[in-house]
Design an enzyme around this catalytic site. Sequence first.
Site, PDB file in Angstrom:
ATOM      1  N   LYS A   1       0.783  -1.364   0.025  1.00  0.00           N
ATOM      2  CA  LYS A   1      -0.009   0.171  -0.058  1.00  0.00           C
ATOM      3  C   LYS A   1       0.791   1.241  -0.051  1.00  0.00           C
ATOM      4  O   LYS A   1       0.458   2.235  -0.450  1.00  0.00           O
ATOM      5  CB  LYS A   1      -0.820   0.200   1.170  1.00  0.00           C
ATOM      6  CG  LYS A   1      -1.944  -1.050   1.228  1.00  0.00           C
ATOM      7  CD  LYS A   1      -3.065  -1.090   0.445  1.00  0.00           C
ATOM      8  CE  LYS A   1      -4.145  -2.103   0.684  1.00  0.00           C
ATOM      9  NZ  LYS A   1      -3.595  -3.617   0.417  1.00  0.00           N
TER      10      LYS A   1
HETATM   11  C1  LIG Z   1      -4.050  -4.481  -0.279  1.00  0.00           C
HETATM   12  C2  LIG Z   1      -3.231  -5.898  -0.170  1.00  0.00           C
HETATM   13  C3  LIG Z   1      -3.448  -6.746  -1.252  1.00  0.00           C
HETATM   14  C4  LIG Z   1      -4.586  -6.930  -2.343  1.00  0.00           C
HETATM   15  O1  LIG Z   1      -4.286  -6.053  -3.314  1.00  0.00           O
HETATM   16  P1  LIG Z   1      -5.410  -5.216  -4.139  1.00  0.00           P
HETATM   17  O2  LIG Z   1      -5.072  -4.236  -4.967  1.00  0.00           O
HETATM   18  O3  LIG Z   1      -6.669  -4.863  -3.066  1.00  0.00           O
HETATM   19  O4  LIG Z   1      -5.967  -6.336  -4.934  1.00  0.00           O
HETATM   20  C5  LIG Z   1      -2.469  -8.097  -1.212  1.00  0.00           C
HETATM   21  N1  LIG Z   1      -1.593  -8.176  -0.282  1.00  0.00           N
HETATM   22  C6  LIG Z   1      -1.335  -7.240   0.623  1.00  0.00           C
HETATM   23  C7  LIG Z   1      -0.293  -7.444   1.573  1.00  0.00           C
HETATM   24  C8  LIG Z   1      -2.349  -6.108   0.652  1.00  0.00           C
HETATM   25  O5  LIG Z   1      -2.075  -5.163   1.797  1.00  0.00           O
END
Ligand SMILES: *Cc1c(COP(=O)(O)O)cnc(C)c1O
Length: 505
Positions: free
Chosen positions: A121
Amino acid sequence: MRQQRKEEIMAILYANTRDASEKVTASQAILNGLAKHGGLYVPTEIPKLDIPVEELAKMSYQETAYAVMSRFLTDFTEEELKNCIDRAYDSKFDTPEIAPLVEADGAYYLELFHGATIAFKDMALSILPHLLITAARKNEVKEDIVILTATSGDTGKAALAGFADVEGTKIIVFYPKNGVSPIQEKQMVTQKGDNTFVVGIHGNFDQAQTGVKQMFSDPEMKAELLQAGYRFSSANSINIGRLVPQIVYYVYAYAKMYANGRIAAGEPINVVVPTGNFGNILAAFYAKNMGLPIAKLICASNENKVLYDFFRTGEYDRNREFILTSSPSMDILISSNLERLIYRIAGENAEENAKLMAALSTDGKYTITDEMKAQLENFYGNYTTEKETAEVISALYEKTGYVIDTHTAVAAGVYGKYKAETKDETKTVIASTASPFKFTRSVMDAIDEKYDSMTDFELVDELSKIANVKVPQAIEDIRSAAVLHKTVCEVDEMPNIVKEFLEIR
Ligand SMILES: *Cc1c(COP(=O)(O)O)cnc(C)c1O
């Protein structure tokens, strides 16, 4: 040459997936977050990546970011965008590479977890605040921006870290007091920055989210805020300002593989993405549409396998049990960003898309036409069970010494299934979305059951030892950090808490 290319860049507007009459500039799309009638903003055209790989291979992460993002955010000046990029991708990341590529057991792990909160993120949330502030200035917004966020764990901390001490913003995060992991809570309540505010609520994530949405749509509150010089905005993953920065690392990874002699110029690669809200894999899809040679987009799910079923059958059906797994950031039954893909395969028909989304909201499901399904041939979906996920972590560690987190393990497991099924030997990048230190207990349990009795921080040190990786600063920081946020409230007190923090009345 360069100058000429720059002049050829054309303006890209952003359309509403549910209302053909709305088109806005990039900065307005970022500022608004959500389009009218609950629609999402999508670029009216995917710009071409008209830079030879030989040139891309020489670029730093920041230069790649400019090359990609300037083609999408066409109403930002060069100076504005470079300024945003420089402030985002700096020493907050623990490696100058920003997103290193690690080869292990025949696959290439793109490590997207070297930012402030050690999950992917950070790749978008470290730049979003700067894009948002720049967008506000461009559109002559005079008020300070107040970011309201409800979080189930990862997004809250990444947004806090991104917005902390950013002038002209305040950020308020609500989390379910008893609904996040101890490490996640500690990460949030120790957040520094005078403009940050973290509140636990006596309620679950849905209640936090509903409370936040109610404040967004309360006209009285909006007026009170305006009077005091504030306006609300959102940092959640449907903002196009989070999607565009994610396209960058696919381009960067491809250029890295070329630079390291792993692929020839133009040679296709596959990507595997552990998927929840469908943002990360959609960014890979956009990279492919820019002209990056990506063959297969492999969508990996955990036991909440609504996307696997969708790619197989053409029916999206959220009517099923919600399963809590060891990859919680992928525990999701409504993948919001899938709407952007649906809109596209519906021929960019907002009316058609709106119908399907209405069906999703009333019946919890919809089915796409055969014609639409035919356009998904480059996607492959599969999933791993909890048991398989743990086995992947342990097998990879035994074989190579490389330790991956649970989310990345879901992707690696699905890649194994894909290869066994198709015998496809195309070089493959696996998006590694979190540091194993963020999900230490699940990771260590997978490796050996003897770790069962250790405390969370004992496990951290043990993981550091066996993986031969330094404990990330994000974890060191919370080991001894002072708790700075102690507010806990009832769900119906949320608006008053916000007003108190903003010193309204
Ligand atoms: C948010 C997240 C995901 C999923 O990603 P998306 O873009 O929502 O599909 C996968 N792994 C981690 C560690 C995340 O924080």
